[in-house]
Design an enzyme around this catalytic site. Structure first.
Site, PDB file in Angstrom:
ATOM      1  N   ASP A  10     -47.813 -26.392 -24.843  1.00 27.98           N
ATOM      2  CA  ASP A  10     -48.296 -27.324 -23.838  1.00 27.98           C
ATOM      3  C   ASP A  10     -47.474 -27.029 -22.566  1.00 27.98           C
ATOM      4  O   ASP A  10     -46.411 -26.415 -22.640  1.00 27.98           O
ATOM      5  CB  ASP A  10     -48.057 -28.755 -24.340  1.00 27.98           C
ATOM      6  CG  ASP A  10     -48.375 -29.788 -23.291  1.00 27.98           C
ATOM      7  OD1 ASP A  10     -49.457 -29.704 -22.684  1.00 27.98           O
ATOM      8  OD2 ASP A  10     -47.531 -30.680 -23.052  1.00 27.98           O
ATOM      9  N   LEU A  11     -47.966 -27.454 -21.411  1.00 25.25           N
ATOM     10  CA  LEU A  11     -47.260 -27.163 -20.154  1.00 25.25           C
ATOM     11  C   LEU A  11     -46.402 -28.349 -19.679  1.00 25.25           C
ATOM     12  O   LEU A  11     -45.173 -28.288 -19.680  1.00 25.25           O
ATOM     13  CB  LEU A  11     -48.286 -26.798 -19.063  1.00 25.25           C
ATOM     14  CG  LEU A  11     -47.738 -26.576 -17.661  1.00 25.25           C
ATOM     15  CD1 LEU A  11     -46.890 -25.310 -17.596  1.00 25.25           C
ATOM     16  CD2 LEU A  11     -48.893 -26.466 -16.651  1.00 25.25           C
ATOM     17  N   ASP A  12     -47.099 -29.442 -19.295  1.00 29.54           N
ATOM     18  CA  ASP A  12     -46.415 -30.598 -18.711  1.00 29.54           C
ATOM     19  C   ASP A  12     -45.545 -31.279 -19.765  1.00 29.54           C
ATOM     20  O   ASP A  12     -46.054 -31.745 -20.782  1.00 29.54           O
ATOM     21  CB  ASP A  12     -47.453 -31.610 -18.185  1.00 29.54           C
ATOM     22  CG  ASP A  12     -48.287 -31.038 -17.033  1.00 29.54           C
ATOM     23  OD1 ASP A  12     -47.697 -30.410 -16.145  1.00 29.54           O
ATOM     24  OD2 ASP A  12     -49.518 -31.220 -17.035  1.00 29.54           O
ATOM     25  N   THR A  18     -43.476 -32.006 -15.047  1.00 25.94           N
ATOM     26  CA  THR A  18     -44.366 -32.396 -13.946  1.00 25.94           C
ATOM     27  C   THR A  18     -44.823 -33.848 -14.062  1.00 25.94           C
ATOM     28  O   THR A  18     -45.493 -34.338 -13.155  1.00 25.94           O
ATOM     29  CB  THR A  18     -45.607 -31.481 -13.946  1.00 25.94           C
ATOM     30  OG1 THR A  18     -45.949 -31.238 -15.286  1.00 25.94           O
ATOM     31  CG2 THR A  18     -45.337 -30.176 -13.234  1.00 25.94           C
ATOM     32  N   LYS A  46     -49.826 -39.080 -20.779  1.00 20.52           N
ATOM     33  CA  LYS A  46     -49.377 -37.736 -21.174  1.00 20.52           C
ATOM     34  C   LYS A  46     -50.426 -37.025 -22.022  1.00 20.52           C
ATOM     35  O   LYS A  46     -50.884 -37.573 -23.028  1.00 20.52           O
ATOM     36  CB  LYS A  46     -48.066 -37.821 -21.958  1.00 20.52           C
ATOM     37  CG  LYS A  46     -46.851 -38.011 -21.080  1.00 20.52           C
ATOM     38  CD  LYS A  46     -45.587 -37.865 -21.921  1.00 20.52           C
ATOM     39  CE  LYS A  46     -44.354 -38.013 -21.052  1.00 20.52           C
ATOM     40  NZ  LYS A  46     -43.142 -38.045 -21.867  1.00 20.52           N
ATOM     41  N   SER A 115     -53.007 -26.127 -22.258  1.00 20.08           N
ATOM     42  CA  SER A 115     -52.748 -27.321 -21.436  1.00 20.08           C
ATOM     43  C   SER A 115     -54.041 -27.992 -20.991  1.00 20.08           C
ATOM     44  O   SER A 115     -55.048 -27.331 -20.780  1.00 20.08           O
ATOM     45  CB  SER A 115     -51.959 -26.884 -20.194  1.00 20.08           C
ATOM     46  OG  SER A 115     -51.926 -27.915 -19.239  1.00 20.08           O
ATOM     47  N   ALA A 116     -53.963 -29.319 -20.821  1.00 20.06           N
ATOM     48  CA  ALA A 116     -55.112 -30.073 -20.306  1.00 20.06           C
ATOM     49  C   ALA A 116     -55.243 -29.915 -18.790  1.00 20.06           C
ATOM     50  O   ALA A 116     -56.270 -30.261 -18.207  1.00 20.06           O
ATOM     51  CB  ALA A 116     -54.941 -31.548 -20.638  1.00 20.06           C
ATOM     52  N   LYS A 146     -57.597 -33.081 -25.457  1.00 24.07           N
ATOM     53  CA  LYS A 146     -56.755 -33.460 -26.595  1.00 24.07           C
ATOM     54  C   LYS A 146     -56.971 -34.957 -26.820  1.00 24.07           C
ATOM     55  O   LYS A 146     -57.117 -35.678 -25.838  1.00 24.07           O
ATOM     56  CB  LYS A 146     -55.273 -33.205 -26.264  1.00 24.07           C
ATOM     57  CG  LYS A 146     -54.943 -31.735 -25.982  1.00 24.07           C
ATOM     58  CD  LYS A 146     -53.529 -31.600 -25.420  1.00 24.07           C
ATOM     59  CE  LYS A 146     -53.245 -30.161 -25.009  1.00 24.07           C
ATOM     60  NZ  LYS A 146     -51.929 -29.969 -24.370  1.00 24.07           N
ATOM     61  N   GLU A 170     -45.498 -29.363 -28.450  1.00 24.34           N
ATOM     62  CA  GLU A 170     -46.163 -30.477 -27.744  1.00 24.34           C
ATOM     63  C   GLU A 170     -45.252 -31.679 -27.534  1.00 24.34           C
ATOM     64  O   GLU A 170     -44.471 -32.012 -28.416  1.00 24.34           O
ATOM     65  CB  GLU A 170     -47.352 -30.968 -28.584  1.00 24.34           C
ATOM     66  CG  GLU A 170     -48.700 -30.548 -28.092  1.00 24.34           C
ATOM     67  CD  GLU A 170     -49.128 -31.147 -26.763  1.00 24.34           C
ATOM     68  OE1 GLU A 170     -48.462 -32.072 -26.291  1.00 24.34           O
ATOM     69  OE2 GLU A 170     -50.120 -30.697 -26.209  1.00 24.34           O
ATOM     70  N   ASP A 171     -45.402 -32.341 -26.374  1.00 24.35           N
ATOM     71  CA  ASP A 171     -44.622 -33.562 -26.130  1.00 24.35           C
ATOM     72  C   ASP A 171     -45.482 -34.818 -26.196  1.00 24.35           C
ATOM     73  O   ASP A 171     -44.939 -35.920 -26.127  1.00 24.35           O
ATOM     74  CB  ASP A 171     -43.934 -33.512 -24.756  1.00 24.35           C
ATOM     75  CG  ASP A 171     -44.919 -33.644 -23.609  1.00 24.35           C
ATOM     76  OD1 ASP A 171     -45.992 -32.999 -23.680  1.00 24.35           O
ATOM     77  OD2 ASP A 171     -44.648 -34.387 -22.654  1.00 24.35           O
TER      78      ASP A 171
HETATM   79  C1  BG6 Z   1     -51.692 -32.827 -18.824  1.00 27.27           C
HETATM   80  C2  BG6 Z   1     -50.792 -33.963 -18.369  1.00 27.27           C
HETATM   81  O1  BG6 Z   1     -50.919 -31.705 -19.117  1.00 27.27           O
HETATM   82  O2  BG6 Z   1     -52.626 -32.488 -17.791  1.00 27.27           O
HETATM   83  C3  BG6 Z   1     -51.643 -35.137 -17.919  1.00 27.27           C
HETATM   84  O3  BG6 Z   1     -49.935 -34.337 -19.429  1.00 27.27           O
HETATM   85  C4  BG6 Z   1     -52.637 -34.703 -16.854  1.00 27.27           C
HETATM   86  O4  BG6 Z   1     -50.790 -36.157 -17.419  1.00 27.27           O
HETATM   87  C5  BG6 Z   1     -53.494 -33.553 -17.391  1.00 27.27           C
HETATM   88  O5  BG6 Z   1     -53.494 -35.783 -16.489  1.00 27.27           O
HETATM   89  C6  BG6 Z   1     -54.494 -33.023 -16.360  1.00 27.27           C
HETATM   90  O6  BG6 Z   1     -53.787 -32.435 -15.304  1.00 27.27           O
HETATM   91  P1  BG6 Z   1     -54.421 -31.962 -13.923  1.00 27.27           P
HETATM   92  O7  BG6 Z   1     -53.335 -31.119 -13.311  1.00 27.27           O
HETATM   93  O8  BG6 Z   1     -55.644 -31.137 -14.238  1.00 27.27           O
HETATM   94  O9  BG6 Z   1     -54.756 -33.177 -13.125  1.00 27.27           O
HETATM   95 MG    MG Z   2     -47.404 -32.493 -22.205  1.00 27.13          MG
END
Ligand code: BG6
Ligand code: MG
Length: 219
Positions: A10-12, A18, A46, A115-116, A146, A170-171
């Site tokens: 996962d990224l964030d 972030t 998250k 990542s989402a 997710k 994953e967090d």
């Molecule tokens: C996830 C974050 O990685 O990405 C969420 O944990 C965020 O908080 C989601 O809403 C979507 O991100 P973005 O950058 O497409 O708005």
């Molecule tokens: Mg995350």
């Protein structure tokens, strides 16, 4: 049991922190709509997609608007968010991330981002990590958020590795559920009381090692 061959990240909250930028941008939007929300409520965002996050926030504020207005608000929030992440520097990579990714490469594991976020490309470029991932699957390449396993299953497919041979880092609770639904091992980043379904939980990648990865093979 299938031997582990790939790690999906996962990224964030796993690679970079972030969450604070997402929080600032959502808070600014909520405040313009004349309500506030807490950091605790922010925890629930998250791993959740941009539009799903907006729905939750509007619900907390008791705001009812049209679909077109929602799209407009999501775009405004994203513009503020992008302003912040374009200032990101390599120093914002979380402790141990670059080191662990490098160790994985040396040991022959494949790596992918799952990542989402639709902003993962900018973030990886700004912090200088793009070269350490063999594949990037993010909010631009999936249709289901997710806890649906789509993002991780697509990651495994892009790497040419069976889901059972993948480990996800994953967090978020939704992310741990997604990995489990995809029949993958999960290393939770956080605390065990929250990430109950993870196979193991660690505070961050600075304490991860090939030995801990090998132990997952036997669990
Ligand atoms: C996830 C974050 O990685 O990405 C969420 O944990 C965020 O908080 C989601 O809403 C979507 O991100 P973005 O950058 O497409 O708005
Ligand atoms: Mg995350």
């Amino acid at each position: 049991m299938t031997k582990l061959q790939a790690c999906l990240f996962d990224l964030d909250g796993v690679i970079v922190d972030t969450a604070v930028y997402h929080y600032k941008a959502w808070k600014r939007l909520a405040n313009e709509l004349r309500f506030d929300f807490s950091e605790q409520q922010n925890e629930q965002l998250k791993g959740i997609s941009r539009m799903d996050s907006l729905e939750l926030i509007l619900g907390w504020g008791g705001v009812t608007i049209s679909e077109a207005e929602k799209l407009d608000l999501a775009t405004r929030k994203n513009n503020w968010y992008v302003e912040m992440i374009t200032q990101m520097k390599p120093e914002e990579i979380l402790p141990g991330v670059r080191e662990f990714l490098t160790i994985l490469k040396g040991a022959g594991y494949k790596t992918a981002l799952g990542s989402a976020s639709k902003n993962s490309g900018i973030i990886l470029e700004k912090v200088g990590l793009a070269d350490l991932f063999d594949a990037v699957i993010d909010g631009n390449s999936v249709t289901a958020s997710k806890p649906d396993p789509e993002v991780f299953l697509k990651g495994a497919e892009a790497l040419g590795v069976a889901p059972e041979a993948c480990v996800v880092f994953e967090d978020a609770i939704a992310g741990v559920e997604a990995a489990k639904a995809g029949r993958m091992k999960v290393v939770g980043i956080g605390v065990p009381e929250v990430l109950k379904e993870a196979d193991i939980v660690i505070p961050g990648l600075h304490v991860m090692s090939l030995e801990k990865l090998a132990a997952l093979n036997r669990s």
